[in-house]
Design a protein around this motif. Structure first.
Motif, PDB file in Angstrom:
ATOM      1  N   GLY A  31       0.753  -1.241   0.003  1.00 57.15           N
ATOM      2  CA  GLY A  31      -0.089   0.049  -0.036  1.00 57.15           C
ATOM      3  C   GLY A  31       0.958   1.140   0.157  1.00 57.15           C
ATOM      4  O   GLY A  31       2.272   1.123   0.266  1.00 57.15           O
ATOM      5  N   PRO A  32       0.445   2.369  -0.171  1.00 52.28           N
ATOM      6  CA  PRO A  32       1.121   3.654  -0.363  1.00 52.28           C
ATOM      7  C   PRO A  32       1.694   4.031   0.888  1.00 52.28           C
ATOM      8  O   PRO A  32       1.124   3.856   2.142  1.00 52.28           O
ATOM      9  N   PHE A  33       2.988   4.651   0.823  1.00 56.96           N
ATOM     10  CA  PHE A  33       3.525   5.143   2.142  1.00 56.96           C
ATOM     11  C   PHE A  33       4.000   6.413   1.785  1.00 56.96           C
ATOM     12  O   PHE A  33       4.897   6.924   0.994  1.00 56.96           O
ATOM     13  N   LYS A  34       3.224   7.450   2.627  1.00 53.39           N
ATOM     14  CA  LYS A  34       3.591   8.908   2.577  1.00 53.39           C
ATOM     15  C   LYS A  34       3.523   9.489   0.901  1.00 53.39           C
ATOM     16  O   LYS A  34       4.462  10.024   0.503  1.00 53.39           O
ATOM     17  N   ARG A  35       2.672   8.948   0.308  1.00 56.85           N
ATOM     18  CA  ARG A  35       2.278   9.081  -0.980  1.00 56.85           C
ATOM     19  C   ARG A  35       3.347   8.435  -2.014  1.00 56.85           C
ATOM     20  O   ARG A  35       3.264   8.939  -3.340  1.00 56.85           O
ATOM     21  N   HIS A  36       4.178   7.546  -1.613  1.00 52.93           N
ATOM     22  CA  HIS A  36       5.107   7.011  -2.433  1.00 52.93           C
ATOM     23  C   HIS A  36       4.394   5.690  -2.770  1.00 52.93           C
ATOM     24  O   HIS A  36       4.011   4.808  -2.018  1.00 52.93           O
ATOM     25  N   LEU A  82      10.566   4.735   0.489  1.00 54.67           N
ATOM     26  CA  LEU A  82      10.585   5.860  -0.207  1.00 54.67           C
ATOM     27  C   LEU A  82      11.135   5.643  -1.880  1.00 54.67           C
ATOM     28  O   LEU A  82      11.539   6.583  -2.305  1.00 54.67           O
ATOM     29  N   SER A  83      11.411   4.562  -2.204  1.00 58.39           N
ATOM     30  CA  SER A  83      12.110   4.359  -3.360  1.00 58.39           C
ATOM     31  C   SER A  83      11.062   4.519  -4.682  1.00 58.39           C
ATOM     32  O   SER A  83      11.466   4.634  -5.621  1.00 58.39           O
ATOM     33  N   GLY A  84       9.968   4.360  -4.416  1.00 56.04           N
ATOM     34  CA  GLY A  84       8.892   4.347  -5.583  1.00 56.04           C
ATOM     35  C   GLY A  84       8.553   5.572  -5.622  1.00 56.04           C
ATOM     36  O   GLY A  84       8.748   6.588  -4.978  1.00 56.04           O
ATOM     37  N   PRO A  85       8.044   5.848  -6.978  1.00 58.70           N
ATOM     38  CA  PRO A  85       7.258   7.279  -7.403  1.00 58.70           C
ATOM     39  C   PRO A  85       6.437   7.930  -6.292  1.00 58.70           C
ATOM     40  O   PRO A  85       5.628   7.050  -5.861  1.00 58.70           O
ATOM     41  N   LYS A  86       6.429   9.219  -6.320  1.00 56.34           N
ATOM     42  CA  LYS A  86       5.521   9.803  -5.402  1.00 56.34           C
ATOM     43  C   LYS A  86       4.232  10.212  -6.282  1.00 56.34           C
ATOM     44  O   LYS A  86       4.211  10.880  -7.293  1.00 56.34           O
TER      45      LYS A  86
END
Length: 239
Positions: free
Chosen positions: A172-177, A217-221
């Protein structure tokens, strides 16, 4: 009130004590004792070792799971059964210790992820998070739960030293990532100083936060966070 599970003839949870003990007089954060069905399944499917019942390793593992349960779900320190409230201190990566009340106020994630980096370099701004917002963020990232296990115990009471592993599936998303859909894990070391009743007086944790945050934090935001209100509430270590 949340329904209690019955496992192996024991009311509550087979890995966590004090869920059913004094349940009616404890002030619970979410209205009642938690149920750990999903994260217990994740733990049992992904653990690296299954410790013999009654072993020191199993005892330490279950004690720490019980402490995390209390920290995440009880609102009064006087209801804690795993620590000595008057003496308890939590030390993370050599930082100044937090008292029991301070740890309860900020929550486990903020306590573990606080750092002294300049604001512009902080990968996680613990001082801007609340207990609720931090748990919501990690519950969103790990909908199946965030499992924890003891890898090794090096010494017994009154000074217990151990190695641990923490893992979950970033779905699921983390901090919009955006989620990677992959397993995220990290390892660390800890020590517990316990009294004659095996209640914790001091806990020290050492680990590299980059092992966790680098993956999250590695994924696109995302450009916005319009679905944040739809995220499941609670603690990823339960449910």
């Amino acid at each position: 009130m949340a329904k209690l599970e019955v496992e192996s003839g024991v009311v509550g949870d087979k890995y966590r004590s004090f869920i059913s003990d004094e349940a009616d007089t404890t002030l619970w954060r979410h209205g009642g004792p938690p149920i750990y069905t999903d994260v217990n399944k994740l733990f049992e499917e992904g653990r690296t070792k299954e410790w013999p019942k009654g072993s020191l390793e199993e005892t330490v593992q279950n004690a720490i799971k019980s402490w995390e349960m209390e920290l995440s779900h009880k609102t009064r320190l006087k209801d804690f059964r795993t620590i000595n409230p008057e003496k308890f201190k939590l030390f993370v990566n050599g930082r100044e210790g937090l008292s029991g009340e301070e740890t309860l106020r900020v929550g486990s994630y903020n306590a573990l992820l606080a750092n002294s980096l300049p604001k512009e370099l902080k990968y996680y701004k613990a001082d801007e998070e609340t207990f609720e917002s931090s748990h919501e963020a990690f519950r969103s990232a790990f909908p199946r739960g965030f499992a924890w296990e003891v890898i090794q115990v090096y010494s017994g009471p009154p000074e217990i030293a151990f190695k641990f592993r923490h893992w979950g599936f970033f779905e699921g998303p983390f901090k919009r990532h955006a989620p990677s859909k992959k397993m995220v894990e990290f390892y660390g070391l800890g020590t517990l100083k316990v009294d004659g009743s095996l209640k914790v007086e001091e806990a020290e944790i050492y680990y590299d936060p980059a092992e966790l945050m680098g993956d999250l934090l590695s994924g696109p935001k995302f450009e916005d966070d319009t679905k944040s209100s739809e995220r499941p509430q609670g603690c990823p270590l339960s449910k």
